[in-house]
Design a protein around this motif. Structure first.
Motif, PDB file in Angstrom:
ATOM      1  N   PRO A 122       0.806  -1.234   0.000  1.00 56.72           N
ATOM      2  CA  PRO A 122       0.000   0.000   0.000  1.00 56.72           C
ATOM      3  C   PRO A 122       0.838   1.283   0.000  1.00 56.72           C
ATOM      4  N   ALA A 123       0.313   2.308  -0.669  1.00 53.96           N
ATOM      5  CA  ALA A 123       1.036   3.571  -0.828  1.00 53.96           C
ATOM      6  C   ALA A 123       0.555   4.660   0.139  1.00 53.96           C
ATOM      7  N   PHE A 124      -0.539   4.398   0.853  1.00 51.74           N
ATOM      8  CA  PHE A 124      -1.101   5.397   1.779  1.00 51.74           C
ATOM      9  C   PHE A 124      -1.229   6.753   1.085  1.00 51.74           C
ATOM     10  N   ASN A 125      -0.644   7.841   1.679  1.00 52.43           N
ATOM     11  CA  ASN A 125      -0.824   9.149   1.027  1.00 52.43           C
ATOM     12  C   ASN A 125       0.449   9.620   0.325  1.00 52.43           C
ATOM     13  N   ALA A 126       1.343   8.685  -0.006  1.00 55.97           N
ATOM     14  CA  ALA A 126       2.568   9.050  -0.708  1.00 55.97           C
ATOM     15  C   ALA A 126       2.252   9.169  -2.202  1.00 55.97           C
ATOM     16  N   GLY A 127       2.232  10.395  -2.698  1.00 53.05           N
ATOM     17  CA  GLY A 127       1.755  10.661  -4.062  1.00 53.05           C
ATOM     18  C   GLY A 127       2.545   9.952  -5.143  1.00 53.05           C
ATOM     19  N   ARG A 128       3.877  10.095  -5.110  1.00 54.24           N
ATOM     20  CA  ARG A 128       4.682   9.471  -6.161  1.00 54.24           C
ATOM     21  C   ARG A 128       4.554   7.948  -6.103  1.00 54.24           C
ATOM     22  N   TYR A 129       4.504   7.408  -4.875  1.00 57.09           N
ATOM     23  CA  TYR A 129       4.370   5.957  -4.700  1.00 57.09           C
ATOM     24  C   TYR A 129       3.016   5.493  -5.252  1.00 57.09           C
TER      25      TYR A 129
ATOM     26  N   TYR B  48      -4.526   5.850   0.042  1.00 58.08           N
ATOM     27  CA  TYR B  48      -5.471   6.777   0.663  1.00 58.08           C
ATOM     28  C   TYR B  48      -6.258   7.482  -0.445  1.00 58.08           C
ATOM     29  N   ILE B  49      -7.495   7.799  -0.176  1.00 59.77           N
ATOM     30  CA  ILE B  49      -8.372   8.335  -1.215  1.00 59.77           C
ATOM     31  C   ILE B  49      -7.871   9.654  -1.811  1.00 59.77           C
ATOM     32  N   GLU B  50      -7.088  10.436  -1.036  1.00 59.93           N
ATOM     33  CA  GLU B  50      -6.586  11.712  -1.576  1.00 59.93           C
ATOM     34  C   GLU B  50      -5.247  11.559  -2.309  1.00 59.93           C
ATOM     35  N   ASN B  51      -4.698  10.359  -2.309  1.00 58.82           N
ATOM     36  CA  ASN B  51      -3.470  10.140  -3.080  1.00 58.82           C
ATOM     37  C   ASN B  51      -3.780  10.432  -4.553  1.00 58.82           C
ATOM     38  N   PRO B  52      -2.968  11.240  -5.251  1.00 58.67           N
ATOM     39  CA  PRO B  52      -3.308  11.524  -6.660  1.00 58.67           C
ATOM     40  C   PRO B  52      -3.429  10.244  -7.500  1.00 58.67           C
ATOM     41  N   GLY B  53      -2.729   9.202  -7.091  1.00 56.08           N
ATOM     42  CA  GLY B  53      -2.815   7.919  -7.801  1.00 56.08           C
ATOM     43  C   GLY B  53      -4.212   7.320  -7.752  1.00 56.08           C
ATOM     44  N   ALA B  54      -4.980   7.648  -6.717  1.00 54.97           N
ATOM     45  CA  ALA B  54      -6.328   7.083  -6.584  1.00 54.97           C
ATOM     46  C   ALA B  54      -7.235   7.630  -7.679  1.00 54.97           C
ATOM     47  N   ASP B  55      -7.241   8.933  -7.849  1.00 54.15           N
ATOM     48  CA  ASP B  55      -8.068   9.537  -8.897  1.00 54.15           C
ATOM     49  C   ASP B  55      -7.615   9.093 -10.285  1.00 54.15           C
ATOM     50  N   MET B  56      -6.305   8.932 -10.436  1.00 51.83           N
ATOM     51  CA  MET B  56      -5.781   8.556 -11.743  1.00 51.83           C
ATOM     52  C   MET B  56      -6.146   7.136 -12.152  1.00 51.83           C
ATOM     53  N   PHE B  57      -6.239   6.226 -11.177  1.00 50.78           N
ATOM     54  CA  PHE B  57      -6.338   4.810 -11.545  1.00 50.78           C
ATOM     55  C   PHE B  57      -7.548   4.057 -11.008  1.00 50.78           C
ATOM     56  N   LYS B  58      -8.394   4.699 -10.206  1.00 47.84           N
ATOM     57  CA  LYS B  58      -9.497   3.957  -9.593  1.00 47.84           C
ATOM     58  C   LYS B  58     -10.451   3.349 -10.620  1.00 47.84           C
ATOM     59  N   LYS B  59     -10.526   3.948 -11.792  1.00 48.32           N
ATOM     60  CA  LYS B  59     -11.423   3.402 -12.815  1.00 48.32           C
ATOM     61  C   LYS B  59     -10.820   2.179 -13.496  1.00 48.32           C
ATOM     62  N   ASP B  60      -9.501   2.061 -13.449  1.00 52.51           N
ATOM     63  CA  ASP B  60      -8.818   0.974 -14.156  1.00 52.51           C
ATOM     64  C   ASP B  60      -8.676  -0.294 -13.332  1.00 52.51           C
ATOM     65  N   MET B  61      -8.746  -0.170 -12.002  1.00 57.19           N
ATOM     66  CA  MET B  61      -8.416  -1.341 -11.174  1.00 57.19           C
ATOM     67  C   MET B  61      -9.033  -1.199  -9.789  1.00 57.19           C
ATOM     68  N   TYR B  62      -8.930  -2.257  -9.009  1.00 58.92           N
ATOM     69  CA  TYR B  62      -9.361  -2.177  -7.616  1.00 58.92           C
ATOM     70  C   TYR B  62      -8.259  -1.524  -6.792  1.00 58.92           C
ATOM     71  N   VAL B  63      -8.613  -0.427  -6.125  1.00 64.38           N
ATOM     72  CA  VAL B  63      -7.672   0.259  -5.249  1.00 64.38           C
ATOM     73  C   VAL B  63      -8.269   0.192  -3.846  1.00 64.38           C
ATOM     74  N   VAL B  64      -7.651  -0.615  -2.977  1.00 65.75           N
ATOM     75  CA  VAL B  64      -8.154  -0.735  -1.615  1.00 65.75           C
ATOM     76  C   VAL B  64      -7.944   0.595  -0.900  1.00 65.75           C
ATOM     77  N   SER B  65      -8.974   1.047  -0.210  1.00 68.84           N
ATOM     78  CA  SER B  65      -8.923   2.324   0.482  1.00 68.84           C
ATOM     79  C   SER B  65      -8.195   2.156   1.820  1.00 68.84           C
ATOM     80  N   THR B  66      -7.143   2.965   2.030  1.00 65.98           N
ATOM     81  CA  THR B  66      -6.374   2.841   3.279  1.00 65.98           C
ATOM     82  C   THR B  66      -6.383   4.157   4.046  1.00 65.98           C
ATOM     83  N   ALA B  67      -5.781   4.117   5.246  1.00 65.31           N
ATOM     84  CA  ALA B  67      -5.558   5.342   6.021  1.00 65.31           C
ATOM     85  C   ALA B  67      -4.529   6.187   5.288  1.00 65.31           C
ATOM     86  N   ASN B  68      -4.279   7.421   5.782  1.00 65.95           N
ATOM     87  CA  ASN B  68      -3.344   8.292   5.058  1.00 65.95           C
ATOM     88  C   ASN B  68      -1.891   8.076   5.462  1.00 65.95           C
ATOM     89  N   ALA B  69      -1.644   7.198   6.427  1.00 62.64           N
ATOM     90  CA  ALA B  69      -0.251   6.974   6.835  1.00 62.64           C
ATOM     91  C   ALA B  69      -0.032   5.506   7.153  1.00 62.64           C
TER      92      ALA B  69
END
Lengths: 77, 347
Positions: free
Chosen positions: B86-93, B117-138
């Motif tokens: 999991p990448a949590f809120n690490a944007g580049r990760y 984490y839902i605010e990770n920019p990766g979530a908005d970019m890829f949530k439509k393409d795959m399952y992204v489990v929602s995690t805490a921000n850290a």
């Protein structure tokens, strides 16, 4: 932040390294940068070369600010 | 036995922090770091055969080449399942996890899964393409994230039916499914309204999609007369960080007077940002906030004027709500000060 600035009516250009993030966030005028820890510099070059590089990116940004855009636009040339 | 390949960044790979964020991808047999807990949670039917590790900055600065390099590494193990994070809120990760998952899914045709984490920019970019489990921000949310990831991953690899986002704990993908409900729509709507009037909890059946887009403004007509302001999320501050802007999850921004400042030097400015290697910005902050070249352009008459103040914060795990609040506030000041254009830099 880009969107909030745009929202009050001030044109804004976003200089950033990871362009897909900027597109996701919603910036309209985007200028790609060099690297994450030094978007407007390159420490392997001399200070003069680096400043020239920085000047070119800022010039590109000024051009972006003077260009009419109708949607998200990446100024990568 | 389900063969799994796992992807993590340089930090979770135990290689190093920001000073190692530029490392190229490498592969190790078996589990590394969070893979240990993931392996336990996946159970006896699955085995993590390899772990790919890559520096977050290397990946994001070389999106295409890094993705194909990593894809080649993964291919060699002919896995049945691919898990990133999991990448949590690490944007580049988060961007790395999503990009690789997408590429593996398209090229190898196997189920993929990531978590952030839902605010990770990766979530908005890829949530439509795959399952992204929602995690805490850290990373403190690791204990909750791992079992949720393992459970969904096993379901995917066994081709079992996947429930709704709230049942399975993934970020909504915008997929609508027809289902039968015992009650008619009209009855459900009235029940919802009654619950709302009573102040009780209710859940909408169709949350409004968030289309927060702002249309581009008209360009600047005469830049040689315009006042231009600098703003950054790269954390540039006067040496000593007088307002103590936090190195991550910033709760404030700074406004600093640069009247008469021609050049940002090692002695006068630095970065407060904790999410990238600060060495280069600390030596010369113009590398993030280009004051020196704008001063030159001011002198040459290319621009009207560099605005007297710059605004700065640390864009590292900082919440969207805070960033919005900061900028909504200082944008009003910029407007009142007659600023005609803004250059915003991000690291």
């Amino acid at each position: 932040m880009v969107k909030e600035i745009e929202r009050v009516g001030i044109p804004v250009v976003h200089i950033c390294t990871v362009v897909p993030i900027s597109l996701t966030v919603g910036a309209n005028r985007i200028v790609p940068a060099i690297a994450i820890p030094h978007p407007l510099g390159n420490p392997v070059k001399t200070m003069e070369e680096e400043k020239q590089l920085r000047r070119e990116i800022v010039l590109k940004s000024l051009k972006a600010l003077q260009t009419e855009v109708h949607g998200q636009t990446v100024f990568d040339k | 036995m389900i063969k799994v390949v796992h992807y993590i960044n340089q930090f979770y790979g135990g290689i190093g922090g920001e000073e190692k964020a530029d490392i190229r991808p490498e592969v190790r047999e078996g589990v590394v770091g969070p893979g240990m807990a993931l392996k336990a949670a996946l159970g006896n039917d699955a085995e993590i055969v390899a772990t790919v590790i890559c520096g977050d900055s290397y990946f994001n600065e070389n999106l295409e080449t890094a993705t194909s390099e990593i894809l080649e590494m993964i291919k060699k193990y002919s896995p049945d399942l691919f898990i990133a994070g999991p990448a949590f809120n690490a944007g580049r990760y988060g961007v790395a996890c999503g990009s690789i998952c997408k590429s593996v899914q398209e090229n190898l045709g196997i189920p993929v899964l990531t978590a952030m984490y839902i605010e990770n920019p990766g979530a908005d970019m890829f949530k439509k393409d795959m399952y992204v489990v929602s995690t805490a921000n850290a990373a403190t949310g690791m204990r909750q994230a791992i079992p949720a990831m393992a459970k969904l991953a096993m379901k995917l690899s066994k081709n079992e039916a996947i429930g709704s986002p709230s049942e399975e704990g993934y970020i909504a993908r915008g997929i609508r499914k027809n289902i039968f409900r015992p009650d008619r729509g009209s009855k459900r709507a009235v029940n919802m309204l009654v619950a709302k009037l009573r102040g009780e909890a209710f859940e909408t059946e169709y949350p409004m999609p968030d289309f927060d887009r702002v249309a581009p403004n008209q360009p600047v007509h005469d830049i040689s007369k315009a006042t231009i302001a600098l703003v950054t999320s790269g954390g540039i501050v006067p040496k000593g960080n007088p307002d103590r802007i936090e190195s991550s999850s910033a709760s404030k921004y700074g406004k600093y007077d640069i009247e008469g400042v021609m050049d940002l030097t090692e002695a006068t400015y630095e970065t407060a940002h904790g999410g990238y290697d600060p060495v280069y910005a600390n030596i010369d902050s113009d590398r993030v906030l280009p004051v020196d070249v704008l001063r030159d352009m001011e002198k040459e008459g290319l621009i009207g004027k560099l605005h007297r103040y710059f605004y700065t914060t640390v864009g590292n795990g900082t919440s969207v709500a805070n960033s919005k609040k900061f900028a909504a506030e200082f944008a009003q000041e910029l407007l009142a000060d007659g600023v005609q254009a803004v250059i915003l830099t991000s690291t």
